[in-house]
Write a protein that holds these residues in place. Structure first.
Motif, mmCIF file in Angstrom:
data_model
loop_
_atom_site.group_PDB
_atom_site.id
_atom_site.type_symbol
_atom_site.label_atom_id
_atom_site.label_comp_id
_atom_site.label_asym_id
_atom_site.label_seq_id
_atom_site.Cartn_x
_atom_site.Cartn_y
_atom_site.Cartn_z
ATOM 1 N N LEU A 89 -19.527 33.370 -30.493
ATOM 2 C CA LEU A 89 -18.876 33.825 -29.255
ATOM 3 C C LEU A 89 -17.391 33.474 -29.239
ATOM 4 N N CYS A 90 -16.994 32.459 -29.985
ATOM 5 C CA CYS A 90 -15.559 32.131 -30.111
ATOM 6 C C CYS A 90 -14.870 33.074 -31.090
ATOM 7 N N ASP A 91 -15.533 33.287 -32.226
ATOM 8 C CA ASP A 91 -14.906 34.063 -33.298
ATOM 9 C C ASP A 91 -14.721 35.533 -32.956
ATOM 10 N N GLY A 92 -15.717 36.142 -32.323
ATOM 11 C CA GLY A 92 -15.655 37.576 -32.022
ATOM 12 C C GLY A 92 -14.433 37.968 -31.202
ATOM 13 N N PRO A 93 -14.260 37.384 -30.004
ATOM 14 C CA PRO A 93 -13.083 37.741 -29.202
ATOM 15 C C PRO A 93 -11.759 37.336 -29.856
ATOM 16 N N PHE A 94 -11.774 36.237 -30.643
ATOM 17 C CA PHE A 94 -10.530 35.821 -31.280
ATOM 18 C C PHE A 94 -10.075 36.838 -32.323
ATOM 19 N N VAL A 95 -10.995 37.308 -33.145
ATOM 20 C CA VAL A 95 -10.629 38.300 -34.156
ATOM 21 C C VAL A 95 -10.170 39.590 -33.477
ATOM 22 N N ALA A 96 -10.851 39.986 -32.407
ATOM 23 C CA ALA A 96 -10.425 41.178 -31.658
ATOM 24 C C ALA A 96 -9.011 40.996 -31.117
ATOM 25 N N SER A 97 -8.724 39.803 -30.598
ATOM 26 C CA SER A 97 -7.382 39.556 -30.046
ATOM 27 C C SER A 97 -6.322 39.576 -31.137
ATOM 28 N N VAL A 98 -6.640 39.051 -32.311
ATOM 29 C CA VAL A 98 -5.676 39.058 -33.418
ATOM 30 C C VAL A 98 -5.354 40.493 -33.830
#
Length: 129
Positions: free
Chosen positions: A37-46
């Motif tokens: 749940l941390c990685d998914g939105p972070f990669v999308a934001s990048v």
């Protein structure tokens, strides 16, 4: 629906697709749900903030000289792709300025996903996984 709202929603959907894909890949690797749940939105934001930043720089004319140079080179190397009349650098910049669209929707969607990833990180750290 206005063009700005539509652009923002399209970028939110794009970010959701990216986040779900990253979440699914990480779950298949055996990572904890909170980490996914941390990685998914972070990669999308990048992705969204990176591409949005490049679009914002392009909108300021940062890449106009390179684009004009490439276009001129292609005209010399492949004459069949040449435009009817020779275009000056100023005409090229004016034409490109008319074609540009705002990057605000993409940057705002990237910011939303970044905030979601920070919130998920706080939950992850508080859970002590």
């Amino acid at each position: 629906m206005s063009e700005k709202s539509r652009d923002f929603l399209i970028n939110l959907v794009t970010g959701t697709v990216i986040a779900v894909a990253v979440f699914t890949m990480n779950m298949n690797r055996g990572y904890d749900v909170l980490r996914c749940l941390c990685d998914g939105p972070f990669v999308a934001s990048v992705f969204l903030l990176g591409i949005g930043g490049i679009k914002a720089a392009r909108n300021q004319g940062t890449f106009d000289t390179v684009g004009f140079g490439l276009r001129s080179t292609v005209d010399v190397v492949i004459p069949s792709l040449r435009r009817d009349e020779k275009e000056t650098m100023e005409q090229y910049r004016e034409r490109k300025a008319q074609e540009r669209r705002s990057s605000k929707g993409m940057l705002l969607a990237g910011l939303v996903y970044f905030l979601l990833s920070v919130l998920a990180l706080v939950v992850y750290e508080l859970a002590g996984v």
